[in-house]
Design a protein around this motif. Sequence first.
Motif, PDB file in Angstrom:
ATOM      1  N   GLN A   1      14.360  -7.867   4.239  1.00 51.33           N
ATOM      2  CA  GLN A   1      14.490  -6.452   3.894  1.00 51.33           C
ATOM      3  C   GLN A   1      13.120  -5.804   3.717  1.00 51.33           C
ATOM      4  O   GLN A   1      12.889  -4.678   4.179  1.00 51.33           O
ATOM      5  N   ALA A   2      12.218  -6.509   3.054  1.00 52.36           N
ATOM      6  CA  ALA A   2      10.870  -5.971   2.844  1.00 52.36           C
ATOM      7  C   ALA A   2      10.169  -5.739   4.179  1.00 52.36           C
ATOM      8  O   ALA A   2       9.476  -4.732   4.365  1.00 52.36           O
ATOM      9  N   GLY A   3      10.360  -6.656   5.120  1.00 55.19           N
ATOM     10  CA  GLY A   3       9.754  -6.487   6.435  1.00 55.19           C
ATOM     11  C   GLY A   3      10.304  -5.277   7.168  1.00 55.19           C
ATOM     12  O   GLY A   3       9.549  -4.503   7.773  1.00 55.19           O
TER      13      GLY A   3
ATOM     14  N   LEU B   1       7.191   1.806  -1.548  1.00 54.50           N
ATOM     15  CA  LEU B   1       7.709   1.459  -2.874  1.00 54.50           C
ATOM     16  C   LEU B   1       8.904   0.514  -2.761  1.00 54.50           C
ATOM     17  O   LEU B   1       9.035  -0.435  -3.544  1.00 54.50           O
ATOM     18  N   ALA B   2       9.768   0.793  -1.782  1.00 51.48           N
ATOM     19  CA  ALA B   2      10.929  -0.077  -1.584  1.00 51.48           C
ATOM     20  C   ALA B   2      10.495  -1.467  -1.140  1.00 51.48           C
ATOM     21  O   ALA B   2      11.080  -2.477  -1.553  1.00 51.48           O
ATOM     22  N   MET B   3       9.455  -1.529  -0.320  1.00 47.45           N
ATOM     23  CA  MET B   3       8.978  -2.827   0.155  1.00 47.45           C
ATOM     24  C   MET B   3       8.471  -3.686  -0.998  1.00 47.45           C
ATOM     25  O   MET B   3       8.827  -4.864  -1.116  1.00 47.45           O
ATOM     26  N   GLN B   4       7.651  -3.081  -1.870  1.00 48.67           N
ATOM     27  CA  GLN B   4       7.141  -3.875  -2.988  1.00 48.67           C
ATOM     28  C   GLN B   4       8.255  -4.239  -3.966  1.00 48.67           C
ATOM     29  O   GLN B   4       8.188  -5.266  -4.641  1.00 48.67           O
ATOM     30  N   ARG B   5       9.289  -3.414  -4.012  1.00 49.64           N
ATOM     31  CA  ARG B   5      10.440  -3.749  -4.861  1.00 49.64           C
ATOM     32  C   ARG B   5      11.211  -4.939  -4.299  1.00 49.64           C
ATOM     33  O   ARG B   5      11.706  -5.785  -5.052  1.00 49.64           O
TER      34      ARG B   5
END
Length: 211
Positions: A59-61, A94-98
Motif C-alpha cells: 500500500q505504501a508503494g 502522509l498516507a505513505m508514511q502512515r
Amino acid sequence: MASCLPRPSWSETARPVAVVWILLALVLAFACYFATRQLADVAGAAAFFAEDGPVETLQAGLVGLAGLVFLLGFRRSGDAKAIFCLGMAVVMGLAMQREIPNCASAYYDEGVCLPATGKAVFVGLLFVGALICLAVKRPRLWSFFNPRNLLWAWPAGISLAMLLLAEVAEHRLAQDMEELLELAAYLHLLAFSVWTARLPARHSCLFACRA
C-alpha cells in the motif's frame, strides 16, 4: 503569451466520465470482496493482511507512486489544478508514511519500517518541499477557492469513500477486508493521478505556468 498554458479550471480540463470512475471503484471493491473470500483459507494470508504486515508495504508503494504522479501533475499544470495536485501529493506522502510500519510497533515483525523520528523528519521535509514548490511555481492561490476550477476533481471523493468503507471494516474486525479496501482505494487514486497528470507535453512547464 507564455510558452506554456495552465489548465486550472473546469473549462480547460477534460471532464471525468462518471461511469468510468464509478465502474472502476465497483470493480475494485468486488475484486476485494472475492479476493477476501478466496484467500480466507490460504496459508499465510492472515500474516500478509495483518496489522503492519506485508500488505501495508504494498500500500505504501502504491500511494507513494500516486504521490509522484500527482507531483508530475503539479509540474504540468497551473493555478488551481497545480495547487490541487501538490496538495494531493502531500496527502499521498502522509498516507505513505502512515502505511509504513513503525519499527517500535508491537505489531511489527519484519520488512520495511521507519522509526518515529524518521516519520517526523519525513513529514517535516514533505511540508517544506511543498512550500518550496509553491514559492517556485507561484500559482494564483485565489483560483483554488473557486469551486468551478475543481469540478473535475470529484473522482478523488470515490477513493475517499472507499477508505471510509475500509474504516468501517476495521471497526467490524474484518482485517483482511480493511486492507484490501485500502489497497483498492489506493489503486483508484493511482489511476486518478495518472488521469490528472496526462496533459500533452506542449502544455508542460517547470516554473510559473501563466498565460
